[in-house]
Design a protein around this motif. Structure first.
Motif, PDB file in Angstrom:
ATOM      1  N   THR A 192       0.855  -1.183   0.000  1.00 38.25           N
ATOM      2  CA  THR A 192       0.000   0.000   0.000  1.00 38.25           C
ATOM      3  C   THR A 192       0.895   1.237   0.000  1.00 38.25           C
ATOM      4  OG1 THR A 192      -0.130   0.319   2.392  1.00 38.25           O
ATOM      5  CG2 THR A 192      -1.668  -1.270   1.432  1.00 38.25           C
ATOM      6  N   THR A 204       0.666  -3.985   4.487  1.00 37.84           N
ATOM      7  CA  THR A 204      -0.487  -4.095   5.369  1.00 37.84           C
ATOM      8  C   THR A 204      -1.104  -5.470   5.206  1.00 37.84           C
ATOM      9  OG1 THR A 204      -0.921  -1.736   5.049  1.00 37.84           O
ATOM     10  CG2 THR A 204      -2.712  -3.046   5.955  1.00 37.84           C
ATOM     11  N   ASP A 206      -6.391  -6.937   8.049  1.00 40.45           N
ATOM     12  CA  ASP A 206      -6.624  -5.646   8.696  1.00 40.45           C
ATOM     13  C   ASP A 206      -7.444  -4.710   7.815  1.00 40.45           C
ATOM     14  OD1 ASP A 206      -5.108  -6.526  10.830  1.00 40.45           O
ATOM     15  OD2 ASP A 206      -3.273  -5.555  10.139  1.00 40.45           O
ATOM     16  N   VAL A 207      -7.417  -4.930   6.518  1.00 40.74           N
ATOM     17  CA  VAL A 207      -8.101  -4.058   5.565  1.00 40.74           C
ATOM     18  C   VAL A 207      -9.539  -4.510   5.319  1.00 40.74           C
ATOM     19  CG1 VAL A 207      -8.082  -3.212   3.182  1.00 40.74           C
ATOM     20  CG2 VAL A 207      -5.934  -3.466   4.435  1.00 40.74           C
ATOM     21  N   GLU A 242     -12.726  -3.076   6.954  1.00 43.43           N
ATOM     22  CA  GLU A 242     -13.013  -1.681   6.629  1.00 43.43           C
ATOM     23  C   GLU A 242     -13.729  -1.520   5.293  1.00 43.43           C
ATOM     24  OE1 GLU A 242      -9.806   1.084   7.368  1.00 43.43           O
ATOM     25  OE2 GLU A 242      -8.812  -0.431   8.590  1.00 43.43           O
ATOM     26  N   THR A 243     -13.836  -2.596   4.514  1.00 42.60           N
ATOM     27  CA  THR A 243     -14.547  -2.502   3.242  1.00 42.60           C
ATOM     28  C   THR A 243     -16.046  -2.503   3.508  1.00 42.60           C
ATOM     29  OG1 THR A 243     -14.539  -4.907   2.923  1.00 42.60           O
ATOM     30  CG2 THR A 243     -12.715  -3.666   1.941  1.00 42.60           C
ATOM     31  N   VAL A 260     -10.853  -2.595  -1.823  1.00 39.76           N
ATOM     32  CA  VAL A 260      -9.625  -2.573  -1.018  1.00 39.76           C
ATOM     33  C   VAL A 260      -8.859  -1.282  -1.284  1.00 39.76           C
ATOM     34  CG1 VAL A 260      -7.403  -3.711  -0.596  1.00 39.76           C
ATOM     35  CG2 VAL A 260      -9.483  -5.079  -0.791  1.00 39.76           C
ATOM     36  N   VAL A 274      -9.972   1.695   0.578  1.00 36.38           N
ATOM     37  CA  VAL A 274      -9.551   1.727   1.977  1.00 36.38           C
ATOM     38  C   VAL A 274      -8.074   2.109   2.096  1.00 36.38           C
ATOM     39  CG1 VAL A 274      -9.210   0.319   4.057  1.00 36.38           C
ATOM     40  CG2 VAL A 274     -11.286   0.029   2.683  1.00 36.38           C
ATOM     41  N   VAL A 275      -7.209   1.470   1.321  1.00 33.92           N
ATOM     42  CA  VAL A 275      -5.763   1.686   1.475  1.00 33.92           C
ATOM     43  C   VAL A 275      -5.227   2.797   0.599  1.00 33.92           C
ATOM     44  CG1 VAL A 275      -5.354  -0.699   2.179  1.00 33.92           C
ATOM     45  CG2 VAL A 275      -5.100  -0.087  -0.224  1.00 33.92           C
TER      46      VAL A 275
END
Length: 97
Positions: free
Chosen positions: A54, A59, A63-64, A67-68, A83, A86-87
């Motif tokens: 990222t 990452t 962990d990602v 958050e989606t 993704v 988010v990143v």
């Protein structure tokens, strides 16, 4: 065919930079290992331990994913877009930068 072999032994088509290698796998590589459609929980089970590149550094995909906003991905591109939302997108930071 011999000509093809000779060409492949020459310099790579893309020059590789000097310095440390970038940690993590490209998101596209991780996405290509999966089949679609796929639930977010199944992606996490299969590839959650994968570390992706990222702009902020390596990452863990696990962990990602929470958050989606999508829990079911119809297509590979939908997964990549979510993704990346988010990143972020952009150059991957290296130690030299």
């Amino acid at each position: 065919m011999a000509d093809d072999d000779e060409e492949s032994e020459e310099a790579p088509a893309v020059e590789l930079g000097e310095g440390e290698s970038v940690e993590g796998a490209p998101l596209a590589r991780v996405a290509s290992r999966l089949t679609w459609p796929k639930e977010r929980s199944e992606i996490e089970r299969q590839e959650g331990d994968a570390v992706i590149r990222t702009p902020d550094g390596p990452t863990a995909l696990a962990d990602v994913l929470p958050e989606t906003s999508t829990t079911y991905f119809d297509r590979r591109q939908q997964f990549v877009d979510e993704v990346e939302s988010v990143v972020g997108t952009g150059p991957v930071a290296t130690a030299d930068e």
